[in-house]
Scaffold this motif. Structure first.
Motif, PDB file in Angstrom:
ATOM      1  N   LYS A   1      18.822   8.575   0.637  1.00  0.00           N
ATOM      2  CA  LYS A   1      19.534   9.655  -0.049  1.00  0.00           C
ATOM      3  C   LYS A   1      21.055   9.497   0.412  1.00  0.00           C
ATOM      4  O   LYS A   1      21.912  10.020  -0.326  1.00  0.00           O
ATOM      5  N   SER A   2      21.509   8.720   1.171  1.00  0.00           N
ATOM      6  CA  SER A   2      22.932   8.923   1.762  1.00  0.00           C
ATOM      7  C   SER A   2      23.442   7.771   0.807  1.00  0.00           C
ATOM      8  O   SER A   2      24.892   7.635   0.523  1.00  0.00           O
ATOM      9  N   GLY A   3      22.891   6.799  -0.058  1.00  0.00           N
ATOM     10  CA  GLY A   3      23.394   5.901  -1.246  1.00  0.00           C
ATOM     11  C   GLY A   3      22.924   5.994  -2.461  1.00  0.00           C
ATOM     12  O   GLY A   3      23.311   5.592  -3.277  1.00  0.00           O
ATOM     13  N   TYR A   4      21.829   7.047  -2.703  1.00  0.00           N
ATOM     14  CA  TYR A   4      21.393   7.125  -3.900  1.00  0.00           C
ATOM     15  C   TYR A   4      21.182   8.587  -4.237  1.00  0.00           C
ATOM     16  O   TYR A   4      20.875   9.474  -3.329  1.00  0.00           O
ATOM     17  N   SER A   5      21.194   8.984  -5.566  1.00  0.00           N
ATOM     18  CA  SER A   5      21.307  10.519  -5.917  1.00  0.00           C
ATOM     19  C   SER A   5      20.122  10.844  -6.720  1.00  0.00           C
ATOM     20  O   SER A   5      19.961  11.816  -7.053  1.00  0.00           O
ATOM     21  N   ASP A   6      19.164   9.834  -6.783  1.00  0.00           N
ATOM     22  CA  ASP A   6      18.002  10.099  -7.922  1.00  0.00           C
ATOM     23  C   ASP A   6      16.765  10.659  -6.919  1.00  0.00           C
ATOM     24  O   ASP A   6      17.055  10.862  -5.750  1.00  0.00           O
ATOM     25  N   TYR A   7      15.467  10.340  -7.357  1.00  0.00           N
ATOM     26  CA  TYR A   7      14.320  10.816  -6.731  1.00  0.00           C
ATOM     27  C   TYR A   7      13.681   9.845  -5.718  1.00  0.00           C
ATOM     28  O   TYR A   7      12.849  10.132  -4.931  1.00  0.00           O
ATOM     29  N   ASP A   8      14.036   8.565  -5.955  1.00  0.00           N
ATOM     30  CA  ASP A   8      13.099   7.501  -5.345  1.00  0.00           C
ATOM     31  C   ASP A   8      13.631   7.132  -3.999  1.00  0.00           C
ATOM     32  O   ASP A   8      14.375   6.130  -4.008  1.00  0.00           O
ATOM     33  N   LEU A   9      13.428   7.944  -3.283  1.00  0.00           N
ATOM     34  CA  LEU A   9      14.118   7.850  -1.840  1.00  0.00           C
ATOM     35  C   LEU A   9      12.985   7.698  -0.667  1.00  0.00           C
ATOM     36  O   LEU A   9      11.849   8.181  -0.959  1.00  0.00           O
ATOM     37  N   VAL A  10      13.565   7.392   0.554  1.00  0.00           N
ATOM     38  CA  VAL A  10      12.631   7.231   1.531  1.00  0.00           C
ATOM     39  C   VAL A  10      13.695   7.367   2.929  1.00  0.00           C
ATOM     40  O   VAL A  10      14.704   6.611   2.943  1.00  0.00           O
ATOM     41  N   GLN A  11      13.072   7.621   4.097  1.00  0.00           N
ATOM     42  CA  GLN A  11      13.609   7.427   5.393  1.00  0.00           C
ATOM     43  C   GLN A  11      12.716   6.792   6.122  1.00  0.00           C
ATOM     44  O   GLN A  11      11.503   6.628   5.957  1.00  0.00           O
ATOM     45  N   PHE A  12      13.593   5.735   6.950  1.00  0.00           N
ATOM     46  CA  PHE A  12      12.694   4.556   7.813  1.00  0.00           C
ATOM     47  C   PHE A  12      13.427   4.203   9.120  1.00  0.00           C
ATOM     48  O   PHE A  12      14.693   4.582   9.109  1.00  0.00           O
TER      49      PHE A  12
ATOM     50  N   SER B   1       9.335   1.107  10.251  1.00  0.00           N
ATOM     51  CA  SER B   1       8.303   2.346  10.214  1.00  0.00           C
ATOM     52  C   SER B   1       8.917   3.447   9.186  1.00  0.00           C
ATOM     53  O   SER B   1      10.141   3.901   9.314  1.00  0.00           O
ATOM     54  N   ILE B   2       8.165   3.621   8.204  1.00  0.00           N
ATOM     55  CA  ILE B   2       8.494   4.476   6.856  1.00  0.00           C
ATOM     56  C   ILE B   2       8.112   5.729   7.074  1.00  0.00           C
ATOM     57  O   ILE B   2       6.744   5.892   7.085  1.00  0.00           O
ATOM     58  N   ARG B   3       8.827   6.887   6.797  1.00  0.00           N
ATOM     59  CA  ARG B   3       8.408   8.239   6.985  1.00  0.00           C
ATOM     60  C   ARG B   3       7.390   8.488   5.597  1.00  0.00           C
ATOM     61  O   ARG B   3       7.979   7.928   4.438  1.00  0.00           O
ATOM     62  N   GLY B   4       6.664   9.422   5.746  1.00  0.00           N
ATOM     63  CA  GLY B   4       5.933   9.702   4.463  1.00  0.00           C
ATOM     64  C   GLY B   4       6.827  11.004   3.955  1.00  0.00           C
ATOM     65  O   GLY B   4       7.904  11.239   4.422  1.00  0.00           O
ATOM     66  N   THR B   5       6.335  11.558   2.805  1.00  0.00           N
ATOM     67  CA  THR B   5       6.989  12.728   2.085  1.00  0.00           C
ATOM     68  C   THR B   5       7.474  13.606   2.864  1.00  0.00           C
ATOM     69  O   THR B   5       6.852  14.081   3.642  1.00  0.00           O
ATOM     70  N   GLY B   6       8.935  13.752   2.629  1.00  0.00           N
ATOM     71  CA  GLY B   6       9.678  14.930   3.261  1.00  0.00           C
ATOM     72  C   GLY B   6       9.446  16.175   2.434  1.00  0.00           C
ATOM     73  O   GLY B   6       8.746  16.258   1.538  1.00  0.00           O
TER      74      GLY B   6
END
Length: 794
Positions: free
Chosen positions: A445-456, A476-481
């Motif tokens: 979300k720090s680089g994109y403004s749409d919905y297709d985001l993820v934290q890892f 390691s990829i976080r599940g849905t926030g």
């Protein structure tokens, strides 16, 4: 075109009086227009567990606990049994719903409810006896696993021919003290230890109280024995026992695959607290055995006919002593190098240097995961062994599977308290503690403004083993926030007609939301590797995730394999991710997906829409095999899956569309081809204000997938609007519900769904309340990871 059919004259009166909610509910005198959604949602007039607004939806009587008088409450029928609450005999077989036997254990539904047993489990207390046998034959308690309180389960006592109602069945010796000769069953021995490639296959006999299969299991050991491993035959084992030490047991190893004609030089050894004791070993053909009295680590050594007595291996104390000795024995110019060489040694390959490792020969890690989101503290254990990344990626590793599940769990921001060091770690600090460098946490979300985001999270470690050096890159990829963005992406499967519109959607066969996130994540990884791992060493990518994180990991791992990268991927609660053929998706043999059969999430997107996942999948049920273990781990009683409703819910969702592209298609006469004119609904309003307020209740993520036609009315009537809804509108409404963007009350009452989706909506309401939460817990997946075996994957 369907028009909203009001359920009572109270609604018409509400319209005349100027109610602002288009989908107003019938109200009692004590219900006022000033009541909030939350207050309305909590009304339960008959106290049957089914709130009034749900009774309105299902047309049951909110003043009667049991509308059809079949002995089952409306709540139980709708949310648990999935029977018709307005019919005494749903299936018309002449037996009322209350007298049916849902779990086929010999006790009727209504009797199970009255005596407190679980009508969906044949053995409520999991003591080995079905409820009916306990009630009708043995007269034991079906809700207490140990009716006589002697320490043995009722089922154990029956199998051992003891009385489950007496602590002293035959004499003055208490039942739990009586010894029985028995052999441990293969199901209690880790599969890899019984595989044909293991040169020393273990077995265990014991003269023990109770059933040993309830109290003993044999697993692969995490101990690392350095130079001794060159003489080791087969794999070291760990006997995990709930018994106190002192009971007579005989440990045997079958060495049939040994290249030697005889095994006279083989000896069983026991490792404990840094010391190795050689046991008095009996050899018979190619079988070796020794008497033991405790659990722990055991292995077979080829001693070339020389019988050993005891030996000492590296301990943390020995490391510190060696470091001090190094300081005294070398010149000052060489002191630092010598000390660093000693202190940086990592004998057990767990990433912790021997000088800082309480057990430098044992890479086991035991900790308590502090899952604050559910107030759960779960004790878990795993082995961090970087040697796993020097094995073929397509070979399933039970230890790597377990640590992967813990890393996927911690990606949500939870902590883990280490039992040995007394320290508490988050994922970043744990990765650093276990030897990884340059650990980073990125959020798209720090680089994109749409919905297709993820934290890892990402880190790396350089490891040398057997003359080969690799850079291990862990992701390691976080599940849905908690926000609406990622939930909307979860339900945005994508239409190939708009594939070219998304620069980061690189494979049209894949779920659009997951693929875009995976493509972006891959760019981050490439940049990371260029910055921190730019050497010539071979790279090994370790990719894990849970839920949405698992879906993105599943696609990312496939992309890495396609790019020629050595990839080890373990994913948990993995949704379906691609529409590629089974053979095309199955060729990614280094991707291992763990799925709980009771879990709703991995069933989406539906296979009926053409979706599956990459790699190999193990599907097991917590409810069928591990419910007691789940309750012990989580501290929650009891495990609550949607036993009878989930499959029906998936089937109804499957009918919503036939292929993925249909998700974005209008079939109404006004905006589409008119092939299915059941996607439009007319909502009535009493004023322009009421109409606009009702439209405003539609969440923003769903608006792009519907067409709204407003009608102009008169003083009290006609301020209506038509809403034509694509299947994606319905799915985005679900996304808003799952993310708490809208309340359950709004989903059920205020957002009316077109006929085409009504059955799916009804099924989802029942499943959501009937039990979708527990099966998806990360704790559920640690248990499945713990028991996963190579033979489970297909």
């Amino acid at each position: 075109m369907r028009k909203k059919s009001f359920k009572s004259t109270a609604v018409l009166m509400a319209m005349v009086l100027g109610a602002t909610s288009i989908n107003a509910i019938p109200v009692k005198a004590e219900v006022t227009d000033s009541m909030t959604e939350e207050q309305l949602a909590n009304l339960d007039t008959d106290k049957d567990g089914l709130e009034d607004y749900l009774e309105e939806y299902f047309a049951t009587d909110k003043t009667l606990e049991d509308t059809d008088n079949d002995g089952l409450s409306d709540y139980m029928e709708i949310m648990k049994f999935k029977t018709e609450p307005l019919k005494m005999d749903t299936d018309g077989n002449g037996i009322s719903d209350g007298e049916e036997d849902a779990d086929r254990d010999g006790i009727s539904n209504i009797l199970e409810v009255s005596i407190g047993t679980n009508p969906f489990k044949a053995d409520t207390d999991e003591d080995g006896l079905k409820d009916a046998l306990e009630v009708n034959v043995y007269k034991t308690s079906p809700i207490l696993c140990d009716s006589d309180g002697d320490g043995l389960l009722d089922g154990e006592e029956v199998e051992l021919e003891l009385s489950p109602l007496k602590r002293f069945t035959r004499n003055i010796e208490k039942d739990c003290k009586k010894l029985f000769s028995q052999v441990l069953k293969n199901k209690n021995i880790e599969e890899s230890l019984c595989a044909s490639d293991n040169l020393a296959i273990p077995s265990l006999w014991g003269n023990l109280p109770g059933l040993m299969e309830r109290r003993i299991r044999i697993e692969s050991s995490t101990v690392v024995l350095g130079d001794l491993e060159g003489n080791m035959v087969g794999k070291p084992i760990e006997i995990v026992s709930d018994y106190e030490d002192g009971f007579d047991m005989k440990l045997s190893f079958s060495c049939l695959k040994s290249t030697l004609k005889q095994v006279k030089g083989f000896q069983i050894a026991h490792y404990k607290d840094g010391e190795i004791t050689y046991l008095n070993t009996t050899v018979l053909l190619k079988n070796v055995s020794a008497k033991i009295t405790e659990g722990g680590t055991y292995f077979v050594l080829s001693t070339n006919g020389k019988t050993g007595s005891s030996a000492t291996v590296l301990t943390a104390k020995a490391v510190k002593k060696a470091a001090k000795k190094a300081v005294k024995s070398v010149s000052s110019s060489a002191v630092l190098a010598k000390v660093l060489a000693v202190s940086s040694t990592d004998t057990d390959y767990d990433g912790v240097s021997d000088s800082a490792d309480p057990k430098p020969n044992d890479n086991a890690f035991t900790g308590t995961v502090q899952n604050d989101g559910f107030s759960i503290n779960s004790r878990v254990d795993y082995a961090m062994d970087y040697r796993a990344f020097f094995k073929t990626p397509s070979t399933f590793s039970s230890q790597l599977c377990k640590v992967s599940s813990v890393y996927a769990n911690l990606a949500y921001g939870f902590n883990i308290a280490d039992q040995a060091s007394g320290r508490t770690f988050n994922l970043s600090s744990l990765m650093s503690y276990q030897g990884m460098s340059d650990v980073k946490c990125y959020n798209l979300k720090s680089g994109y403004s749409d919905y297709d985001l993820v934290q890892f999270y990402i880190g790396h470690r350089t490891v040398t083993y057997s003359g080969t050096t690799k850079d291990i890159v862990a992701v390691s990829i976080r599940g849905t926030g908690g926000g609406i963005a990622e939930w909307s992406s979860n339900f945005d499967i994508g239409t190939t007609a708009k594939f070219s519109s998304y620069s980061d959607w690189t494979d049209s066969a894949n779920h659009k939301g997951f693929d875009v996130a995976a493509t972006r994540l891959q760019k981050y990884i490439n940049n990371y590797v260029s910055s921190y791992c730019s050497g010539s060493n071979t790279k090994a990518y370790w990719v894990v995730g849970h839920s949405r994180g698992a879906a993105v990991a599943n696609i990312l791992a496939a992309k890495l394999v396609d790019a020629g990268k050595t990839t080890y991927s373990y994913t948990f609660a993995t949704p379906n991710t691609t529409t590629k053929s089974a053979s095309a998706a199955g060729r990614y043999t280094s991707i291992f997906n763990i799925v709980n059969k009771d879990d709703f999430v991995p069933c989406l997107p539906c296979t009926a829409w053409g979706f599956r996942r990459y790699g190999k999948t193990s599907t097991e049920s917590i409810a069928d095999k591990y419910e007691n273990e789940w309750e012990d781990l989580t501290g929650i009683y009891d495990y609550n899956p949607d036993t009878y409703g989930m499959n029906d819910t998936i089937a109804e969702l499957g009918k919503v569309l036939s292929t993925r592209n249909k998700a974005y298609t209008y079939t109404c006469k006004c905006h589409g081809d008119g092939s299915k004119n059941d996607i439009t609904i007319t909502n009535y309003g009493t004023s322009e204000k009421s109409r606009e307020e009702a439209i405003a209740k539609i969440p923003a993520n769903a608006l792009p997938y519907c067409k709204i036609t407003r009608h102009k009315g008169t003083a009290f009537w006609g301020w209506d609007f038509d809403c034509c809804q694509t299947p994606s509108y319905f799915m985005q409404i679900l996304a808003a519900l799952m993310s708490n963007e809208i309340s359950k009350y709004r989903f059920v009452v205020e957002l009316d769904i077109a006929d085409h989706y009504e059955d799916a909506k009804t099924a989802l309401i029942g499943s959501a309340i009937g039990g979708l939460e527990h099966p998806h817990y990360t704790e559920s997946y640690f248990i499945l990871a713990k028991h996963a075996a190579a033979s489970n994957f297909s």
